[in-house]
Design a protein around this motif. Structure first.
Motif, mmCIF file in Angstrom:
data_model
loop_
_atom_site.group_PDB
_atom_site.id
_atom_site.type_symbol
_atom_site.label_atom_id
_atom_site.label_comp_id
_atom_site.label_asym_id
_atom_site.label_seq_id
_atom_site.Cartn_x
_atom_site.Cartn_y
_atom_site.Cartn_z
ATOM 1 N N ALA A 36 2.437 1.117 4.566
ATOM 2 C CA ALA A 36 0.985 1.198 4.644
ATOM 3 C C ALA A 36 0.420 -0.065 5.262
ATOM 4 N N CYS A 37 1.198 -1.135 5.226
ATOM 5 C CA CYS A 37 0.689 -2.453 5.607
ATOM 6 C C CYS A 37 1.025 -2.785 7.052
ATOM 7 N N PRO A 50 3.772 -5.169 0.612
ATOM 8 C CA PRO A 50 2.643 -5.640 -0.210
ATOM 9 C C PRO A 50 3.005 -6.073 -1.633
ATOM 10 N N LYS A 53 4.487 -9.469 -2.015
ATOM 11 C CA LYS A 53 3.613 -10.632 -1.834
ATOM 12 C C LYS A 53 3.153 -11.180 -3.180
ATOM 13 N N CYS A 100 -7.073 -5.462 3.174
ATOM 14 C CA CYS A 100 -7.600 -4.262 3.816
ATOM 15 C C CYS A 100 -7.557 -3.046 2.903
ATOM 16 N N GLY A 101 -6.697 -3.082 1.879
ATOM 17 C CA GLY A 101 -6.700 -1.993 0.903
ATOM 18 C C GLY A 101 -5.917 -0.754 1.291
ATOM 19 N N CYS A 103 -2.634 -0.421 1.366
ATOM 20 C CA CYS A 103 -1.506 -0.260 0.441
ATOM 21 C C CYS A 103 -1.985 0.372 -0.868
ATOM 22 N N THR A 114 -4.330 -4.710 -3.506
ATOM 23 C CA THR A 114 -5.329 -5.571 -2.888
ATOM 24 C C THR A 114 -6.065 -6.400 -3.937
HETATM 25 S S1 SF4 Z 1 -4.324 -5.156 1.591
HETATM 26 FE FE1 SF4 Z 1 -2.953 -6.724 2.372
HETATM 27 S S2 SF4 Z 1 -0.934 -6.101 1.668
HETATM 28 FE FE2 SF4 Z 1 -2.262 -4.316 1.485
HETATM 29 S S3 SF4 Z 1 -1.977 -3.183 3.422
HETATM 30 FE FE3 SF4 Z 1 -3.759 -4.538 3.681
HETATM 31 S S4 SF4 Z 1 -2.934 -6.385 4.597
HETATM 32 FE FE4 SF4 Z 1 -1.188 -5.250 3.732
#
Ligand code: SF4
Ligand code: SF4
Ligand code: SF4
Ligand code: SF4
Lengths: 421, 362
Positions: A36-37, A50, A53, A100-101, A103, A114
């Motif tokens: 998703a990322c 994600p 992290k 970005c949300g 994930c 996120t």
């Molecule tokens: S919120 Fe961060 S970790 Fe999640 S998909 Fe977006 S960039 Fe990747």
């Protein structure tokens, strides 16, 4: 100068709320968040998964909040968290996450990754592992009032400039106005025509509005770097002024993170509801359109596509509004693949655009956007976020693409019915 | 010096580090509610334990128990323990079939007479001479009686073997009964649950390997360490129960707020099992955490106790007693953990030093 590992770990403990504990608990290690990322899909590097992290935060949870973890750490077997580890994770928590949300949306068990990354930044910042670029932006926000160092004088010069340009008065510090508009520094510096567009649209619609000479900056670096204490201070500036002026609504600019900060985080940060309502400029324009107070004439024949800013669409729920507005003035509007809530990030949100060391990575992950744009074949890309716009323009330039860019508000203002009384 | 056939030697040969082994031992200690000071003793005992012979018989059952045991483990230490015990006969898991399989069972029974551990899952049909379930032409009833003779102890895995289970449910057409209804002269340990939690199965085995004895049992023959407390005692929704906050339907405000599922038929208060602490799927969650009440699967006759969705009339465990037991046994109960977690967070909050821009660098 006072950042330390202990302060960081303490911040980790502080943010460890029920959602975070249950998210860690419910992760099924399916790896769906990886795809998703954009940082993972565009680099293929598994470290950008994600949930990975968050590893240091997860470790602390496991160690201090689970029975087994507590027992093993009692026996000296549990994993500890070191400064080196946090340093290593800094690029994962900051450079490679735009909040970005996407994930969060994909996680089958509904883990809001996120949210967790945003919270984890609290500990990273308190332990001195925030990137220099973001620290500088935050310092400028606190000391000068804006991450880009814009002072009230500069803002007022912009106001006068736009007044002259449009020949329309822009009310300043007007108590009792219905609406108060604020801007993001990127708009003030790069796209001041946004303000002129507002003046034109509001004149046609007969809206009572004002700007403030003190609280004009909407960007919240405190949220991006992950320091709630500072985020609160920044939000409070807007709250104090709007409540002093007694406005009914504060209009969030197009800027996505500013909207998130003001609309969703703000009341939680200050611990009480606002005495005004926050509306996003696109929500307001769409409402005016529905009420028949926003009238346009003519349509552009230019082929257009739209970049959906994550915070406005995915995290903000404003999906139909921009489309209603665009379709009003465009005859050749082409949706991108994955448009709407599934759209891909520009690569520079969440403070990433302020991180100098992340520049190369930003261009790498821009490849997804590049593909998306190219597949539509459109000549112009619209967006509704000055930060996205800036990042996108840099990306287009880097890849020698000749796609033009425009903001929605300006686009609408260009087609306003001329002879409205 | 440990024997080269000892468990420790075997695990080392399979590449399990000393640290990993100790980690497993401490996890086991925690599960068995033994003080951490026991870990070295457990480690020493497990290290020296010789591969005991295990014969596993599956009778009238659904294979859920074996599934439970195998499913939840990608190769972990628990799985290795299983490689390290000598599972001489298991209908479902063994490679051999037909006469070879039966011959293996006969041989193990002879060679380890009086020493092997007999594991049984499934109930035993007794009606009409036990014709309702046979293996290799032999009724379950006969096979159990024959295999039990040379067993050191019997482990009845799953509610069917422990209490008769689903086959025993009204009207019980096959006359199904539990192992303990037939075998009276051997130590029997009931590891109930439909299915039982895998780590509970391995935990009991580890206990047996460590001490050469069965752990302390409750009045239903279940190991107290795992079945000593009710789901309700350790349920994280318990504070809501105590405050009288109940979900009334599965999608009301209360359900969304995570309130107690008592009124939706949760059998947690009368069910003794470790779900609320060890959880399922490698500690992921357990039914109540996913929003559904406990069915009471580790208790006798749970299927005949009315609808799963009918509320129990009154809670049976006095709150104080369970708390006292937990304290006496030195178990960190669910409530204590919750309290401790709140304490950690609270302490972190009160230690909060306001972060200013000057504090962003070291
Ligand atoms: S919120 Fe961060 S970790 Fe999640 S998909 Fe977006 S960039 Fe990747
Ligand atoms: S998508 Fe959700 S469940 Fe799957 S690995 Fe990521 S966080 Fe865990
Ligand atoms: S009744 Fe069920 S949901 Fe409620 S506290 Fe007890 S075990 Fe938990
Ligand atoms: S929660 Fe209740 S019904 Fe479910 S497995 Fe555990 S004891 Fe059985």
């Amino acid at each position: 100068m006072t950042a330390s590992l202990e302060r960081g770990l303490n911040a980790f403990r502080e943010v460890m709320d029920a959602p975070i504990a249950s998210f860690f608990n419910s992760c099924v290690h399916c790896g769906l968040c990886a795809d998703a990322c954009l940082f993972h899909t565009e680099t293929g590097d598994p470290k950008y998964t994600p949930i990975h992290k968050l590893e240091p935060l997860r470790k602390l949870w496991k160690r201090e909040y689970t029975l087994l973890g507590k027992l093993t750490s009692l026996l000296g077997l549990g994993a500890t968290i070191s400064d080196e580890e946090l340093e290593e994770w800094s690029p994962l928590v900051y450079d490679s996450c735009t909040l970005c949300g996407r994930c969060t949306l994909m996680c089958p068990v509904g883990n809001d990754i996120t949210y967790m990354i945003r919270k984890m930044r609290e500990g990273m910042a308190a332990s001195g592992h925030a990137p220099a670029g973001l620290i500088d932006a935050t310092r400028r926000s606190i000391e000068l009032g804006s991450p880009m160092g814009i002072k009230p004088k500069t803002f007022m010069a912009r106001v006068h400039e736009q007044q002259e340009e449009t020949g329309i008065e822009i009310p300043v510090d007007k108590a009792g106005a219905d609406y108060m508009a604020i801007m993001s520094s990127m708009e003030i510096m790069g796209y001041p025509e946004y303000l002129g567009s507002l003046a034109r649209i509001f004149k046609q619609a007969g809206i009572s509005w004002t700007v403030s000479s003190e609280a004009f900056e909407a960007t919240n670096s405190g949220i991006q770097i992950g320091v709630s204490d500072l985020a609160r201070e920044i939000v409070m500036r807007i709250v104090t002024v709007s409540e002093k002026l007694g406005v009914k609504y504060v209009i969030s600019p197009e800027c996505g993170h500013a909207f998130t900060a003001l609309r969703w985080d703000g009341p939680n940060l200050i611990g009480r509801p606002y005495k005004f309502e926050v509306v996003h400029i696109l929500e307001l324009l769409d409402q005016l359109l529905k009420d028949g107070r926003l009238k346009t004439e003519g349509k552009t024949a230019e082929s257009l596509t739209l970049h959906d800013p994550c915070q406005i669409v995915r995290r903000g729920g404003i999906v139909a509004e921009p489309r209603n507005l665009i379709n009003m003035v465009a005859s050749d509007f082409r949706e991108m693949e994955d448009a709407g809530v599934y759209n891909w990030c520009c690569g520079g949100g969440g403070g990433v655009s302020a991180i100098t060391r992340a520049e190369e990575l930003r261009f790498t992950v821009f490849k997804i956007k590049k593909r998306q744009i190219e597949n539509t074949g459109a000549g112009t890309m619209i967006t509704a976020c000055a930060n996205c716009r800036n990042v996108l323009e840099e990306g287009l330039e880097h890849y020698n693409m000749d796609t033009k860019m425009i903001g929605i508000t300006e686009l609408v203002a260009e087609y306003l019915k001329k002879d409205e009384p | 010096m440990a024997d080269e056939n000892s468990l420790g030697a075997i695990l080392r040969a399979q590449g399990v580090s000393r640290r990993g082994f100790l980690k497993f031992c401490s996890a086991m200690a925690a599960l068995m509610a033994l003080p951490p000071s026991m870990v070295p003793a457990i480690a020493a005992a497990l290290d020296k334990a010789l591969r005991p012979s295990v014969i596993w018989l599956s009778f009238q059952e659904c294979t859920g128990c074996t599934e439970s045991l195998t499913r939840s483990h990608t190769p972990t230490l628990e799985a290795l323990i299983f490689d390290a015990i000598s599972l001489d006969y298991h209908h479902t898991l063994q490679a051999a079939s037909g006469e070879a399989a039966e011959a293996a069972r006969a041989e193990a029974m002879k060679k380890f007479y009086g020493k092997y551990l007999l594991v049984v899952d499934g109930s035993i049909p007794t009606k009409d001479g036990g014709v309702y379930s046979t293996i290799a032409g032999m009724s379950n009833l006969d096979m159990l009686q024959e295999a039990a003779k040379g067993a050191a102890a019997i482990m009845a895995v799953g509610t069917c073997a422990a209490f008769g289970g689903i086959p025993h449910a009204n009207p019980n057409p096959t006359g199904a009964v539990a192992v303990s209804d037939i075998i009276k002269d051997k130590p029997i340990i009931n590891v109930s649950g439909c299915p039982p939690i895998p780590v509970v199965i391995t935990g009991v085995l580890a206990h047996y390997l460590t001490f050469g004895t069965l752990p302390e049992l409750d009045d239903l023959g279940r190991p107290k360490v795992f079945y000593g407390e009710s789901i309700h005692d350790r349920c994280y929704r318990r504070p809501f129960y105590d405050q009288g906050k109940f979900a009334k339907t599965f999608d009301d405000e209360g359900a969304r707020n995570g309130w107690c599922l008592f009124e939706l038929g949760c059998k947690g208060p009368t069910t003794f099992n470790a779900c609320a602490t060890t959880k399922w799927n490698q500690g992921t969650s357990f039914p109540i955490e996913s929003g559904h009440g406990c069915l009471g699967c580790s208790e006798p006759n749970f299927w005949d106790a009315g609808s799963f969705y009918q509320a129990l009339s009154t809670p049976i465990t006095p709150v104080g007693k369970a708390a006292a037991v937990a304290a006496a046994a030195g178990i960190v109960g669910g409530a204590a953990i919750a309290m401790h977690n709140r304490h950690v967070k609270g302490a972190a909050k009160s230690e909060h030093q306001t972060v200013t821009v000057k504090d962003l660098e070291k």
